[in-house]
Design an enzyme around this catalytic site. Structure first.
Site, short mmCIF file in Angstrom:
data_model
loop_
_atom_site.label_atom_id
_atom_site.label_comp_id
_atom_site.label_asym_id
_atom_site.label_seq_id
_atom_site.Cartn_x
_atom_site.Cartn_y
_atom_site.Cartn_z
N LYS A 9 0.83 -1.20 0.00
CA LYS A 9 0.00 0.00 0.00
C LYS A 9 0.87 1.26 0.00
O LYS A 9 2.09 1.18 0.19
CB LYS A 9 -0.92 -0.03 1.22
CG LYS A 9 -1.86 -1.25 1.24
CD LYS A 9 -2.82 -1.16 2.41
CE LYS A 9 -3.72 -2.38 2.49
NZ LYS A 9 -4.74 -2.26 3.55
N TYR A 49 -12.42 -2.43 -2.94
CA TYR A 49 -12.86 -2.48 -1.55
C TYR A 49 -14.39 -2.42 -1.42
O TYR A 49 -14.90 -2.05 -0.36
CB TYR A 49 -12.22 -1.34 -0.76
CG TYR A 49 -10.77 -1.62 -0.37
CD1 TYR A 49 -10.41 -2.79 0.30
CD2 TYR A 49 -9.76 -0.70 -0.66
CE1 TYR A 49 -9.10 -3.05 0.65
CE2 TYR A 49 -8.43 -0.95 -0.30
CZ TYR A 49 -8.12 -2.14 0.36
OH TYR A 49 -6.81 -2.39 0.72
N ASN A 112 -1.77 -0.49 7.14
CA ASN A 112 -1.24 -1.81 7.49
C ASN A 112 -0.34 -2.39 6.41
O ASN A 112 -0.23 -3.60 6.26
CB ASN A 112 -2.37 -2.77 7.90
CG ASN A 112 -3.34 -3.04 6.78
OD1 ASN A 112 -3.27 -2.42 5.73
ND2 ASN A 112 -4.24 -3.98 6.99
N HIS A 115 -1.82 -5.51 1.36
CA HIS A 115 -3.09 -6.22 1.24
C HIS A 115 -2.83 -7.60 0.64
O HIS A 115 -1.97 -7.73 -0.23
CB HIS A 115 -4.04 -5.45 0.31
CG HIS A 115 -5.24 -6.24 -0.10
ND1 HIS A 115 -6.37 -6.34 0.69
CD2 HIS A 115 -5.48 -7.02 -1.19
CE1 HIS A 115 -7.25 -7.13 0.08
NE2 HIS A 115 -6.73 -7.56 -1.06
P1 CMP Z 1 -6.99 -4.91 3.74
O1 CMP Z 1 -6.46 -6.28 3.92
O2 CMP Z 1 -6.43 -4.10 2.61
O3 CMP Z 1 -8.58 -5.02 3.55
C1 CMP Z 1 -9.47 -4.02 4.00
C2 CMP Z 1 -8.79 -2.92 4.72
O4 CMP Z 1 -9.62 -2.09 5.48
C3 CMP Z 1 -7.83 -3.51 5.72
O5 CMP Z 1 -6.74 -4.11 5.07
C4 CMP Z 1 -7.50 -2.30 6.57
O6 CMP Z 1 -6.40 -1.56 6.07
C5 CMP Z 1 -8.76 -1.46 6.43
N1 CMP Z 1 -9.45 -1.38 7.71
C6 CMP Z 1 -10.01 -2.39 8.41
N2 CMP Z 1 -10.54 -1.92 9.55
C7 CMP Z 1 -10.30 -0.59 9.59
C8 CMP Z 1 -10.60 0.45 10.50
N3 CMP Z 1 -11.27 0.20 11.63
N4 CMP Z 1 -10.19 1.71 10.21
C9 CMP Z 1 -9.52 1.96 9.05
N5 CMP Z 1 -9.22 1.00 8.13
C10 CMP Z 1 -9.61 -0.24 8.40
#
Ligand code: CMP
Length: 143
Positions: A9, A49, A112, A115
């Protein structure tokens, strides 16, 4: 052969983590069959998403993923969806085990680092969203 989609990301790209993350994937023995640095459009972000469209963080998620380049990859191998997720770690870096990418490099769930597809269906969908079949390379790893 099973395939999965991984995407470093914008936070991972900005922090110069493409090299360290790809090194972990290669060290593990994973086979990369597609990779590119790209800018995610708002449309692509919303489609990718889509399952989170009614979550309170959806706007923030779309803004973040379009805020700078991402490094998109396709990996291929036996049981690759599950094994790649083990290397990536839990979604929330505060719960991700040390030794995983998110456990070692991430701190918050919003940023994070990476993905990874969570099922066969999402892997197929995500690979088709981000890559043309002609961008994926057919070759054998010499082990
Ligand atoms: P990802 O695996 O890319 O799939 C969905 C994403 O939503 C997840 O990683 C997080 O980065 C994001 N996400 C999930 N929960 C939250 C949250 N409470 N606040 C902000 N982002 C979130």
């Amino acid at each position: 052969m099973e395939r999965t989609f991984l995407m470093i990301k914008p936070d991972g790209v900005q922090r110069n983590l493409i090299g360290p993350i790809v090194a972990r994937l290669e060290n593990k023995g994973f086979k990369i069959v597609g990779a590119k640095l790209m800018q995610v459009s708002e449309d692509l972000a919303k489609t990718h998403y889509g399952e989170h469209a009614d979550k309170p963080f959806f706007g923030e998620l779309v803004d973040f993923i379009t805020s700078g380049p991402v490094f998109a990859m396709v990996l291929e191998g036996d049981n690759i969806i599950k094994t790649a997720r083990l290397v990536v770690g839990a979604t929330n870096p505060q719960e991700a085990a040390p030794g995983t990418i998110r456990g070692d490099f991430g701190l918050t769930v919003g940023k994070n680092i990476i993905h990874g597809s969570d099922s066969l269906e999402s892997a197929d969908r995500e690979i088709n969203l981000f890559f043309e079949e002609s961008e994926l390379v057919d070759y054998s790893l010499i082990n």
